[in-house]
Design an enzyme around this catalytic site. Sequence first.
Site, PDB file in Angstrom:
ATOM      1  N   SER A 261       9.308 -59.014 -12.634  1.00  0.00           N
ATOM      2  CA  SER A 261      10.659 -58.530 -12.356  1.00  0.00           C
ATOM      3  C   SER A 261      11.521 -58.627 -13.602  1.00  0.00           C
ATOM      4  CB  SER A 261      11.289 -59.346 -11.227  1.00  0.00           C
ATOM      5  OG  SER A 261      11.907 -60.516 -11.727  1.00  0.00           O
ATOM      6  N   ASP A 262      12.566 -57.822 -13.658  1.00  0.00           N
ATOM      7  CA  ASP A 262      13.561 -57.988 -14.703  1.00  0.00           C
ATOM      8  C   ASP A 262      14.440 -59.192 -14.343  1.00  0.00           C
ATOM      9  OD1 ASP A 262      14.976 -57.549 -17.030  1.00  0.00           O
ATOM     10  OD2 ASP A 262      15.197 -55.404 -16.692  1.00  0.00           O
TER      11      ASP A 262
END
Length: 975
Positions: A261-262
């Site tokens: 994920s960012d």
Amino acid sequence: MAAAAAAEHRDAPPADAPPADAPYRDPARPVAERVTDLLGRLTREEKVAMLHQYAPGIPRLGLAPFKTGTEALHGVSWLGEATCFPQAVGLGATWNRDLLRRIGEAVSTEVRAFHRREPPEGRARISLNVWAPVVNPLRHPLWGRNEEGYAEDPLLTAALATAYTRGLRGDHPQYWRTAPTLKHFLAYNNETDRCTTSSDLRPRVLHEYELPCYRGPVEAGAVAAVMPSYNLVNGRPNHVGSHLADHLRAWPNGAGLLVCSDAEAPSNLVAAERYFDDHAESHAAALRAGVDSFTDHGEDPSVTVRRITEALERGLATEAEVDAAVARQLTLRLRLGELDPQLDPYAGIGPEVVDCAAHRELAREAARQSVVLLRNAPRPGGGGPLLPLPPGAKLAVIGPLGDDVLRDWYSGSLPYRTTLLDALRDRLGAASVAYTDGLDRIALRSTSSGGYLTADARGLVSATADAVGAAEEFAVQDWGHGVCTLRAADGRHLTTDGYGVLAATADHPDQWVVQETFRLERGTDGRVRIQHLGSGRWIAVAAGSGALTAYAASRDQAEPFALRTVSAGAERAARLAAEADVALVVAGNDPHLNGRETEDRTDLSLPPHQEEALRAAHAANPATVLLLTSSYPYAVDWAERTLPAVLWSAHGGQEGGRALAEVLLGDHSPAGRLPQTWYRAGQRLPDLLDYDIIGSRATYLYLDEEPLHPFGHGLSYTSFGYGEARVDRAELPADPEARITVTVRVENTGDRAGDEVVQLYSRAVDSRVPTPLRRLQDFARITLRPGEAREVALTVPVRALGHWEVAHDRWTTDPGDYELLVGASSADLRSRARITLTGPAPLPRPALGTAVPARDFDDCAAVRLVDRTRERGEAVESGGGAPGVLVFRDCDLGSGAAGVTLAVSRTAPGAAAVEVHLGTPVPGAAPAAVVSVPSTGGRYAWTEVSAAAAVPGGVRDVHLVLRGALRLAELRFTP
């Protein structure tokens, strides 16, 4: 003795450790078998803990602490000094696959050196999972992160990303040097509200423009991971989108991709986007969609662990889904040799490789190859082109970027800086190269204290000076849009000390929240108030000490200053230019300001003070060259019309100045090519949030106006001639597996060696759907000596001539005539050949008794794409203002229909309806059917509504007019 015993005890395996012959310990076994064995030995708690970016060690299994993510976009970032290569957009300008692969090798080797360092107790080593490259196509020139991508074209982007990831991965058949991660999936080209905006991505744009950027490197087998982007696509956050499974992991070599994920994106699903009601629900959805590593809450895994544990306990997620995520993590770690250090071919790489001589030379080569010569007209007064610079010329370098090297947010710490001024003086001598930064010098006098601002030896700034001397002069760098920086006489930037006290102590703006920018606002009283942009507060003067502070909460509380211009930068630029044979004006941007991550640009203009200095220099000396050093394109129409020469390069890293000097002096002929279109001032640009490049006629693919500089443009100090383009087959079946070879003879017709970038484009001669005006299909960067010629063979897969067929939800290549065009840019096409593809005519769209997805329209107006459910499917939404329009062409209605059925949802009160028209609606003509749409009680509460209609058979265009706020998922004509 006691210390030795303690060390021996610490190195011994835990009492409950698996036996030495456990399958996962055996490097001769298949990776999948080792992962399965290791996974079966983990407890549920251990597996959940591994889902956070910072996974704890599990000593009993020999697993060390592990983290995902080391930034390596154009060098190792944030870890100390490392070789700094040109920005990614500059690497894109090289159009050189081999160079990108070699840079990837160098960067990954340095990552390995950092990884070898011993971490603090209980901490993970520097990660070998590198978060690079960025493969978002550069669709819009105002995107703040333009510097991070390679090109606006998907083929060029994919080709360079494939080369870079191959270099990062290494060539060993079993062990990877580093594990590359593609960023940022999907349709991410805006910083404005990036966590909450939704990118409308119609199927054709998805399959023809966005996905190819990722598909190329994934199918090449050199990608280990992917990072979803912050934004939503068609109303659904990318971190829970079905595209991860439907596309990335469905491609060859994509099944095992790790999804990281960012940063903070998992929390955004509830906090910013409000897409889910609680975090357990959102984390379960992300896990189901395919997210394997949650980058959230910094180094603290407890929040993520708690949320996923709750999701398991509530039955929102399953342990099998956790197992799948952990298995992908373990696969990556085994590929990186974590459990086989004795066999890892890269384990011995040490610190000597960081910024070694070979990497310095490679950085210099990359910077040279990235320089693009945009214009090179004859010298004023006659003669040949102004560049390369004439021998013995006296030069004036003008502009602060001429004596500086700037980093961006993803640059490493520069081991050294070689500025253009330094490089020119090293070659020509200081006496031959004069310099001015071209900035205004001002003095500011406090109204309350009566003293001038002054900086003492420590950099502390106070309003205490009685007169103006060197210490009281501040250079003002105007970056445009009211943003400026202030520098003291020693070159240090004015900043805050963390407590709101101002001091001239900063080398450069270089923080996530920049503390070195100010806005000088002149009031009706003629006085200037200063706002500190990092905090939003205003500058005040402390009583007694006269110290400057950013304490004032409003403009009314700000200190009024009298501003006096001590010297005008444009006047100094003009004087210096007049004394030189050639004036070199260096202009551009600071990558931390006015266009960067979190901040899009608002226009394409040069900052006003840079434009002023440029025009003043040219007025004093017509032999003025503009050297643009920037992260993105500018609309420099005046310079293009007026100046004899203009060059552009991205920020070139530690060797950028030396490389640019070598090009200017003629040591190397420039051969960089623009990786994106440069637009004219005032030229129509689509809205930053309009991702439909087909409908908005965006990028070189569809732009039907003449830009300032076209995609692929770049000049040389020599010239090249092109022979006739020849194809190996002029007629062939429209077989997607077939390939066409185009051969062309290219000759260096000039008097010096140089590189040419041979570019191959295609065009459908008579397409039934909107297709690109020209589309890059292959390219080759070649080096030729004067008079040397080479046969260049370029290839086109027949599949690449096609498009996504929305009527049948598949890729198709139509039979018909196509042109293959070869040349030096997308607008400078020197030779062409025509081919004919044979095959059956395309089938019409089945519509009778068959559901037609609303998202598969051929054309539209006043609608947007939205999510059909929280996790899967797409629909079309009209907002209730102007009527929405959907066009479906060539619908096969068989022998005719008696009615139409729609799948709809609606929450708004009042009336709404869908009109069904056969052909283009004619004012006053009745529709074939009108279907009323009731409120269904929720956006995901779908129902079917029907209406009778007398629809004649045959193949017809169908137009739907959506009146009122509603959602439409499908339509179906009933027999």
